[in-house]
Design a protein around this motif. Structure first.
Motif, PDB file in Angstrom:
ATOM      1  N   VAL A   1       0.841  -1.208   0.000  1.00  0.00           N
ATOM      2  CA  VAL A   1       0.000   0.000   0.000  1.00  0.00           C
ATOM      3  C   VAL A   1       0.872   1.253   0.000  1.00  0.00           C
ATOM      4  N   VAL A   2       1.906   1.253   0.838  1.00  0.00           N
ATOM      5  CA  VAL A   2       2.794   2.420   0.881  1.00  0.00           C
ATOM      6  C   VAL A   2       3.529   2.574  -0.456  1.00  0.00           C
ATOM      7  N   GLY A   3       3.853   1.470  -1.097  1.00  0.00           N
ATOM      8  CA  GLY A   3       4.480   1.534  -2.418  1.00  0.00           C
ATOM      9  C   GLY A   3       3.593   2.251  -3.419  1.00  0.00           C
ATOM     10  N   PHE A   4       2.303   1.893  -3.440  1.00  0.00           N
ATOM     11  CA  PHE A   4       1.365   2.584  -4.340  1.00  0.00           C
ATOM     12  C   PHE A   4       1.276   4.069  -3.999  1.00  0.00           C
ATOM     13  N   MET A   5       1.242   4.362  -2.706  1.00  0.00           N
ATOM     14  CA  MET A   5       1.177   5.762  -2.290  1.00  0.00           C
ATOM     15  C   MET A   5       2.417   6.517  -2.753  1.00  0.00           C
ATOM     16  N   ALA A   6       3.583   5.865  -2.648  1.00  0.00           N
ATOM     17  CA  ALA A   6       4.822   6.514  -3.071  1.00  0.00           C
ATOM     18  C   ALA A   6       4.809   6.807  -4.574  1.00  0.00           C
ATOM     19  N   ILE A   7       4.294   5.872  -5.350  1.00  0.00           N
ATOM     20  CA  ILE A   7       4.248   6.077  -6.803  1.00  0.00           C
ATOM     21  C   ILE A   7       3.321   7.235  -7.157  1.00  0.00           C
ATOM     22  N   ILE A   8       2.170   7.317  -6.483  1.00  0.00           N
ATOM     23  CA  ILE A   8       1.259   8.432  -6.748  1.00  0.00           C
ATOM     24  C   ILE A   8       1.882   9.747  -6.295  1.00  0.00           C
ATOM     25  N   ALA A   9       2.525   9.724  -5.135  1.00  0.00           N
ATOM     26  CA  ALA A   9       3.120  10.959  -4.610  1.00  0.00           C
ATOM     27  C   ALA A   9       4.261  11.438  -5.505  1.00  0.00           C
TER      28      ALA A   9
END
Lengths: 190, 139
Positions: free
Chosen positions: A126-134
């Protein structure tokens, strides 16, 4: 005769903000170097709470409000909001994630056997997806809007399009944050 | 009847630079994820190395795509890239310190260091390109 508008000069972000962000990073490093458990927990909890709150507020409160403002008001708000966001969000994110890594080490959570280990893996995904969006959407949009607003004649259409992308991205990350909170509270209550 | 010119809405084309850079970051995250997945047991370094290699290849593809882009606002690109690179190097240094402090050694440390360095280059390219691509080039 009207004078031609001039491009803004000077720092893109407030220098006092950079100093505060730098001081926060230094305190985090010292906290980790001294292996101060309470300090690491503080960074993670406060950082995570700030990250979640700011994303939800930007996506679901500020975004709809901005959409209803007339263009001059929208530009005035954006001009003051985005430099601060450019300092606050990367600092909050790096502190939260770095403290998270240390906390996981200190609590021995990396040594958990499966199936409990899956919760850590889920948090990472989940944090990986958040990092990609950020990194892929939010921060480039932030910088683009800031630089465009400094021009003598900012491109309002480009700014509007980019700000919509920023707000939607913040809202998506806010929703992913709900998943993170579910995982964190699950881990904390084993 | 005079038609008003269409307002410039920026570069709306799908760019391979953005796709390659985000793909590189994603592969870097998967590489680290594989190491985490196996902790506390020794990780499958083959898969982690593979994804690190994939990240490097995608970063190279992003750079090649960027260099082939003409015309392009290189001045704007480097104005943004150099400051973002400074930021990412500060974060990379901090994260490297934390990883070494936590006792990472040997091949996992090498892989994580490579991943950090790749990300430290990916992000400035991605952010600077995302800004510079919308600049209108005279002529």
């Amino acid at each position: 005769m009207a004078r031609a508008a001039k491009a803004e000069s000077g720092p893109l972000v407030p220098l006092w903000g950079l100093a505060i962000a730098g001081a926060v990073i230094v305190v985090l490093i010292v906290t980790i170097a001294r292996n101060w458990f309470w300090g690491i927990d503080f960074f993670h909890v406060v950082g995570g709470a700030l990250w979640f709150s700011i994303d939800m507020f930007m996506g679901f409160v500020i975004g709809p409000i901005l959409a209803r403002l007339d263009v001059p008001a929208r530009i005035a708000v954006t001009r003051r909001l985005m430099p601060k966001m450019l300092i606050i969000m990367p600092t909050v994110v790096i502190c939260t994630l770095t403290a998270a890594w240390q906390l996981t080490q200190q609590l021995g959570l990396f040594n958990l056997p499966y199936p409990q280990h899956w919760w850590l893996v889920a948090a990472f995904i989940v944090v990986g997806f958040m990092a990609i969006i950020a990194y892929g959407v939010l921060e480039p949009a932030n910088i683009l809007v800031l630089l465009e607003l400094r021009k003598p004649e900012p491109n309002g259409v480009l700014i509007g399009r980019t700000m919509r992308r920023f707000i939607y991205g913040a809202a998506v990350i806010g929703l992913l944050q709900v998943a993170v909170i579910i995982i964190m509270t699950r881990i904390a209550t084993w | 009847m005079v038609n008003a010119p269409e307002p410039y809405v920026g570069d709306t084309t799908r760019s391979p630079v953005v796709a390659f850079a985000i793909g590189s970051i994603a592969c870097a995250l998967v590489s680290v994820g594989i190491l985490i997945f196996y902790v506390p047991h020794p990780a499958s370094l083959a898969w982690a190395s593979g994804f690190s290699g994939g990240s490097a290849a995608l970063l190279l593809a992003a750079m090649v795509s960027l260099l082939r882009r003409r015309p392009f606002a290189w001045r704007q690109f480097f104005i943004v890239a150099r400051w973002v690179f400074l930021l990412t190097m500060v974060y990379t240094g901090m994260l490297e310190y934390v990883i070494v402090y936590d006792g990472a050694r040997g091949k996992p440390l090498i892989i994580m260091t490579i991943v950090l360095l790749l990300t430290a280059i990916d992000i400035p390219i991605l952010w600077a390109f995302s800004v510079a691509r919308h600049e209108r080039i005279p002529g």
